[in-house]
Design a protein around this motif. Structure first.
Motif, PDB file in Angstrom:
ATOM      1  N   LYS A   1       0.825  -1.213   0.000  1.00 52.31           N
ATOM      2  CA  LYS A   1       0.000   0.000   0.000  1.00 52.31           C
ATOM      3  C   LYS A   1       0.857   1.260   0.000  1.00 52.31           C
ATOM      4  N   ILE A   2       1.868   1.300   0.847  1.00 57.03           N
ATOM      5  CA  ILE A   2       2.748   2.470   0.927  1.00 57.03           C
ATOM      6  C   ILE A   2       3.477   2.688  -0.395  1.00 57.03           C
ATOM      7  N   LEU A   3       4.061   1.614  -0.934  1.00 59.16           N
ATOM      8  CA  LEU A   3       4.809   1.721  -2.184  1.00 59.16           C
ATOM      9  C   LEU A   3       3.901   2.125  -3.345  1.00 59.16           C
ATOM     10  N   PHE A   4       2.748   1.497  -3.436  1.00 63.81           N
ATOM     11  CA  PHE A   4       1.815   1.795  -4.527  1.00 63.81           C
ATOM     12  C   PHE A   4       1.405   3.265  -4.480  1.00 63.81           C
TER      13      PHE A   4
ATOM     14  N   PHE B   1       0.649   2.839 -19.722  1.00 66.47           N
ATOM     15  CA  PHE B   1       0.919   2.238 -18.410  1.00 66.47           C
ATOM     16  C   PHE B   1      -0.299   2.389 -17.508  1.00 66.47           C
ATOM     17  N   LEU B   2      -0.894   3.578 -17.501  1.00 66.46           N
ATOM     18  CA  LEU B   2      -2.078   3.827 -16.676  1.00 66.46           C
ATOM     19  C   LEU B   2      -3.253   2.969 -17.139  1.00 66.46           C
ATOM     20  N   PHE B   3      -3.389   2.809 -18.464  1.00 65.50           N
ATOM     21  CA  PHE B   3      -4.438   1.929 -18.987  1.00 65.50           C
ATOM     22  C   PHE B   3      -4.219   0.509 -18.472  1.00 65.50           C
ATOM     23  N   GLY B   4      -2.960   0.073 -18.455  1.00 60.35           N
ATOM     24  CA  GLY B   4      -2.632  -1.264 -17.976  1.00 60.35           C
ATOM     25  C   GLY B   4      -2.972  -1.449 -16.505  1.00 60.35           C
ATOM     26  N   LEU B   5      -2.651  -0.457 -15.687  1.00 64.42           N
ATOM     27  CA  LEU B   5      -3.011  -0.523 -14.260  1.00 64.42           C
ATOM     28  C   LEU B   5      -4.505  -0.732 -14.095  1.00 64.42           C
ATOM     29  N   LYS B   6      -5.270   0.021 -14.889  1.00 64.34           N
ATOM     30  CA  LYS B   6      -6.732  -0.074 -14.811  1.00 64.34           C
ATOM     31  C   LYS B   6      -7.224  -1.420 -15.335  1.00 64.34           C
ATOM     32  N   ASP B   7      -6.688  -1.849 -16.481  1.00 61.11           N
ATOM     33  CA  ASP B   7      -7.110  -3.120 -17.078  1.00 61.11           C
ATOM     34  C   ASP B   7      -6.851  -4.308 -16.152  1.00 61.11           C
ATOM     35  N   LEU B   8      -5.747  -4.236 -15.396  1.00 61.36           N
ATOM     36  CA  LEU B   8      -5.380  -5.336 -14.504  1.00 61.36           C
ATOM     37  C   LEU B   8      -5.932  -5.159 -13.099  1.00 61.36           C
ATOM     38  N   ALA B   9      -6.665  -4.062 -12.893  1.00 59.47           N
ATOM     39  CA  ALA B   9      -7.320  -3.777 -11.602  1.00 59.47           C
ATOM     40  C   ALA B   9      -6.322  -3.672 -10.449  1.00 59.47           C
ATOM     41  N   PHE B  10      -5.155  -3.095 -10.705  1.00 57.63           N
ATOM     42  CA  PHE B  10      -4.173  -2.891  -9.643  1.00 57.63           C
ATOM     43  C   PHE B  10      -4.615  -1.726  -8.760  1.00 57.63           C
ATOM     44  N   ASN B  11      -4.462  -1.884  -7.470  1.00 56.60           N
ATOM     45  CA  ASN B  11      -4.765  -0.801  -6.541  1.00 56.60           C
ATOM     46  C   ASN B  11      -3.932  -0.962  -5.281  1.00 56.60           C
ATOM     47  N   SER B  12      -4.009   0.023  -4.401  1.00 55.88           N
ATOM     48  CA  SER B  12      -3.160   0.025  -3.208  1.00 55.88           C
ATOM     49  C   SER B  12      -3.652  -0.915  -2.115  1.00 55.88           C
ATOM     50  N   GLU B  13      -4.907  -1.301  -2.172  1.00 55.80           N
ATOM     51  CA  GLU B  13      -5.512  -2.069  -1.079  1.00 55.80           C
ATOM     52  C   GLU B  13      -5.266  -3.572  -1.178  1.00 55.80           C
ATOM     53  N   LYS B  14      -4.831  -4.026  -2.346  1.00 57.36           N
ATOM     54  CA  LYS B  14      -4.724  -5.470  -2.553  1.00 57.36           C
ATOM     55  C   LYS B  14      -3.435  -5.835  -3.282  1.00 57.36           C
ATOM     56  N   ILE B  15      -2.662  -6.737  -2.710  1.00 57.27           N
ATOM     57  CA  ILE B  15      -1.508  -7.288  -3.414  1.00 57.27           C
ATOM     58  C   ILE B  15      -2.035  -8.077  -4.623  1.00 57.27           C
TER      59      ILE B  15
ATOM     60  N   MET C   1       8.705  -8.142  -5.787  1.00 58.20           N
ATOM     61  CA  MET C   1       7.550  -8.173  -6.672  1.00 58.20           C
ATOM     62  C   MET C   1       6.965  -6.788  -6.927  1.00 58.20           C
ATOM     63  N   PHE C   2       7.265  -5.805  -6.063  1.00 59.29           N
ATOM     64  CA  PHE C   2       6.733  -4.471  -6.351  1.00 59.29           C
ATOM     65  C   PHE C   2       7.349  -3.955  -7.648  1.00 59.29           C
ATOM     66  N   HIS C   3       8.659  -4.096  -7.768  1.00 56.77           N
ATOM     67  CA  HIS C   3       9.294  -3.672  -9.023  1.00 56.77           C
ATOM     68  C   HIS C   3       8.778  -4.512 -10.193  1.00 56.77           C
ATOM     69  N   ASP C   4       8.796  -5.824 -10.030  1.00 57.60           N
ATOM     70  CA  ASP C   4       8.418  -6.721 -11.124  1.00 57.60           C
ATOM     71  C   ASP C   4       6.964  -6.528 -11.556  1.00 57.60           C
ATOM     72  N   ILE C   5       6.063  -6.475 -10.576  1.00 56.23           N
ATOM     73  CA  ILE C   5       4.631  -6.443 -10.890  1.00 56.23           C
ATOM     74  C   ILE C   5       4.130  -5.036 -11.171  1.00 56.23           C
TER      75      ILE C   5
ATOM     76  N   PRO D   1       1.901  -3.884 -15.968  1.00 61.95           N
ATOM     77  CA  PRO D   1       0.816  -3.155 -16.640  1.00 61.95           C
ATOM     78  C   PRO D   1       0.980  -3.038 -18.148  1.00 61.95           C
ATOM     79  N   LEU D   2       2.214  -2.848 -18.631  1.00 60.12           N
ATOM     80  CA  LEU D   2       2.418  -2.710 -20.076  1.00 60.12           C
ATOM     81  C   LEU D   2       2.347  -4.041 -20.817  1.00 60.12           C
ATOM     82  N   LEU D   3       2.283  -5.151 -20.076  1.00 62.64           N
ATOM     83  CA  LEU D   3       2.098  -6.445 -20.746  1.00 62.64           C
ATOM     84  C   LEU D   3       0.687  -6.585 -21.307  1.00 62.64           C
TER      85      LEU D   3
END
Length: 249
Positions: free
Chosen positions: A25-28, A43-57, A116-120, A125-127
């Motif tokens: 959460k802090i890193l995100f 990149f932002l589209f990818g974050l949204k498409d993959l449903a990444f957020n700060s509340e969930k690993i 995994m923060f760096h990797d994921i 997102p750009l994948l």
């Protein structure tokens, strides 16, 4: 000699601790805030498409379902940084190797090896972008053909470094970040937009002859016009490395 830490080889979601969730959460939140207005829209589209957020690993199984739908890619869990042969072999199969462990709270500002923060967060997102992953897959296939030639492999690794890790993309009359090494580092993102660093146009031959260091903030970055330009550069990459064109090129 420092004994290597034994890392998990697969993601077991229920094994994440409360501290892990806090670290994520802090890193995100910190990185997402620092990237506002300076990171590539894709990149932002990818974050949204993959449903990444700060509340969930992120759950790797869920990531793979979503990536499969967009580009046919997936993530492959590994315990530590993959050696070149393994890493590029997986890329050629549309698989990105990633760790599944997170740094501790005491390491939140600095970590010697990528977690995994760096990797994921920074890479995955750009994948979900077809042009980006087409280039990524080609890099893997070319690497497989020259894996036993240290000189040519080093040239390809330079190209990887100045695109996938530290690349910039044109955006109007300025540029934005798409390289994962910049996305996951506030120091790099600050440096990109300072007068201390040089920004050069994407040039395959020049990049392949440009050495780099992994232990310092970069002093030079290369700017692509679009992700399509990366896919269109594959024939030039093969030409410079003297690797025959593939049937799909």
């Amino acid at each position: 000699m420092k004994k290597p830490i034994k890392r998990p080889t697969k993601q077991i979601y229920q094994n994440y601790t409360q501290e892990d969730f806090e670290v994520w959460k802090i890193l995100f939140n910190r990185q997402f805030k620092s990237l506002k207005g300076i990171v590539a829209d894709e990149f932002l589209f990818g974050l949204k498409d993959l449903a990444f957020n700060s509340e969930k690993i992120p759950n790797f199984s869920e990531i793979n379902v979503r990536l499969k739908k967009h580009t046919g890619w997936s993530v492959k869990t590994v315990p530590n940084i993959s050696p070149p042969r393994e890493f590029f072999s997986y890329l050629a199969k549309k698989k990105f190797t990633t760790t599944c462990w997170l740094r501790s709270m005491s390491q939140i500002d600095y970590l010697e090896e990528p977690d995994m923060f760096h990797d994921i967060f920074a890479h995955v997102p750009l994948l979900s972008n077809k042009d980006y992953t087409s280039f990524f897959e080609e890099i893997g296939q070319i690497a497989n053909e020259i894996i036993n030639d240290p000189l040519r492999l080093r040239m390809l690794q330079r190209l990887y470094w100045f695109t996938i890790e530290f690349g910039l993309i044109l955006s109007g009359d300025t540029y934005k970040i798409y390289g994962a090494g910049i996305i996951s580092s506030k120091g790099e993102s600050d440096n990109v937009f300072s007068k201390k660093s040089k920004k050069l146009s994407f040039d395959v031959k020049k990049i392949m002859n440009h050495s780099f260091r992994t232990d310092i903030i970069q002093d030079t970055y290369y700017v692509i016009d679009s992700f399509e330009q990366l896919t269109q550069s594959v024939n030039e990459i093969r030409k410079q490395l003297k690797v025959p064109r593939s049937a799909n090129s």
